[in-house]
Design a protein around this motif. Structure first.
Motif, PDB file in Angstrom:
ATOM      1  N   PRO A   1       0.775  -1.245   0.000  1.00  0.00           N
ATOM      2  CA  PRO A   1       0.000   0.000   0.000  1.00  0.00           C
ATOM      3  C   PRO A   1       0.805   1.294   0.000  1.00  0.00           C
ATOM      4  N   ASP A   2       2.091   1.239   0.318  1.00  0.00           N
ATOM      5  CA  ASP A   2       2.887   2.467   0.308  1.00  0.00           C
ATOM      6  C   ASP A   2       3.662   2.664  -0.988  1.00  0.00           C
ATOM      7  N   THR A   3       3.755   1.604  -1.791  1.00  0.00           N
ATOM      8  CA  THR A   3       4.610   1.684  -2.981  1.00  0.00           C
ATOM      9  C   THR A   3       3.918   1.265  -4.267  1.00  0.00           C
ATOM     10  N   ASN A   4       2.651   0.864  -4.188  1.00  0.00           N
ATOM     11  CA  ASN A   4       1.969   0.416  -5.403  1.00  0.00           C
ATOM     12  C   ASN A   4       1.587   1.610  -6.290  1.00  0.00           C
ATOM     13  N   ALA A   5       1.001   1.305  -7.440  1.00  0.00           N
ATOM     14  CA  ALA A   5       0.654   2.359  -8.398  1.00  0.00           C
ATOM     15  C   ALA A   5      -0.286   3.390  -7.786  1.00  0.00           C
ATOM     16  N   TRP A   6      -1.241   2.909  -7.002  1.00  0.00           N
ATOM     17  CA  TRP A   6      -2.218   3.816  -6.391  1.00  0.00           C
ATOM     18  C   TRP A   6      -1.545   4.801  -5.439  1.00  0.00           C
ATOM     19  N   ALA A   7      -0.642   4.291  -4.598  1.00  0.00           N
ATOM     20  CA  ALA A   7       0.064   5.155  -3.648  1.00  0.00           C
ATOM     21  C   ALA A   7       0.904   6.194  -4.384  1.00  0.00           C
ATOM     22  N   LEU A   8       1.614   5.753  -5.406  1.00  0.00           N
ATOM     23  CA  LEU A   8       2.447   6.683  -6.172  1.00  0.00           C
ATOM     24  C   LEU A   8       1.606   7.770  -6.829  1.00  0.00           C
TER      25      LEU A   8
END
Length: 213
Positions: free
Chosen positions: A43-50
């Protein structure tokens, strides 16, 4: 005495994008909560977080999300997800926001992306105007896509309280996601998990001590 009420936007002042996600999944024969499961992985590094931190463009998000979806066995593009984000405004919650503003400071912390129009990521000028009207009520708004920081980073709640000039212990925070409430609660804020408008208003009235309807 509560001095500030701080609101999430999507899923609190508007209908939840999760409802749109589930509708999309049903229409395409995807597993229930497929989109949410992708967003919950790394959750901190996936596409959504970015994307919520504005570290990648819409084109990059479109491609990266599709790669993450394919890794789980289905094709869903990032652009499809973005098209589902803009919910419908809940009038009773806006009334409550207006009542709160009469007696306390009001702020907003929203995880959003740089797509669509305005803070609510609206898909039409009409909806964007309605969202802008609501946003104008707040004394301060923090958008993850502009601040470069997103919930549940504890700093974003501190930023909101500092901007409003209030002690976290004298603030209420509403969000539809428990993971976003935990750090706010750790700072001493009164937290309300929004399941629906009626439940949220009952809990908020109990917290602030006056009628919101």
């Amino acid at each position: 005495m509560i001095e500030a009420v701080i609101w999430d936007f999507g899923g609190v002042l508007t209908s939840s994008p999760f409802e749109a996600f589930n509708r999309y999944e049903r229409e395409r024969g995807l597993p229930a909560d497929f989109i949410r499961s992708i967003n919950a992985t790394n959750p901190d590094t996936n596409a959504w977080a970015l994307f919520e931190r504005n570290e990648i463009s819409l084109d990059e998000f479109d491609k990266l999300f599709l790669e993450e979806a394919r890794a789980r066995g289905h094709d869903v593009t990032g652009r499809d997800v973005v098209s589902l984000l803009s919910g419908d405004i809940r009038p009773e919650m806006v009334t409550a926001l207006t009542r709160c503003k009469e007696r306390a400071k009001v702020g907003c912390i929203t995880n959003n992306v740089s797509a669509g129009e305005g803070a609510g990521m609206a898909r039409s000028h009409e909806k964007a105007a309605a969202v802008a009207d609501v946003m104008s009520l707040f004394d301060h708004v923090i958008e993850s896509s502009k601040a470069g920081i997103r919930k549940p980073d504890p700093r974003i709640y501190e930023m909101a309280c500092e901007a409003l000039g209030v002690d976290p212990a004298k603030s209420v925070y509403l969000d539809d996601l428990g993971i976003n409430l935990k750090p706010a609660r750790a700072l001493g804020m009164t937290t309300i998990k929004v399941l629906n408008a009626e439940q949220a208003l009952e809990e908020l009235e109990a917290a602030v001590g006056f009628s919101l309807r």
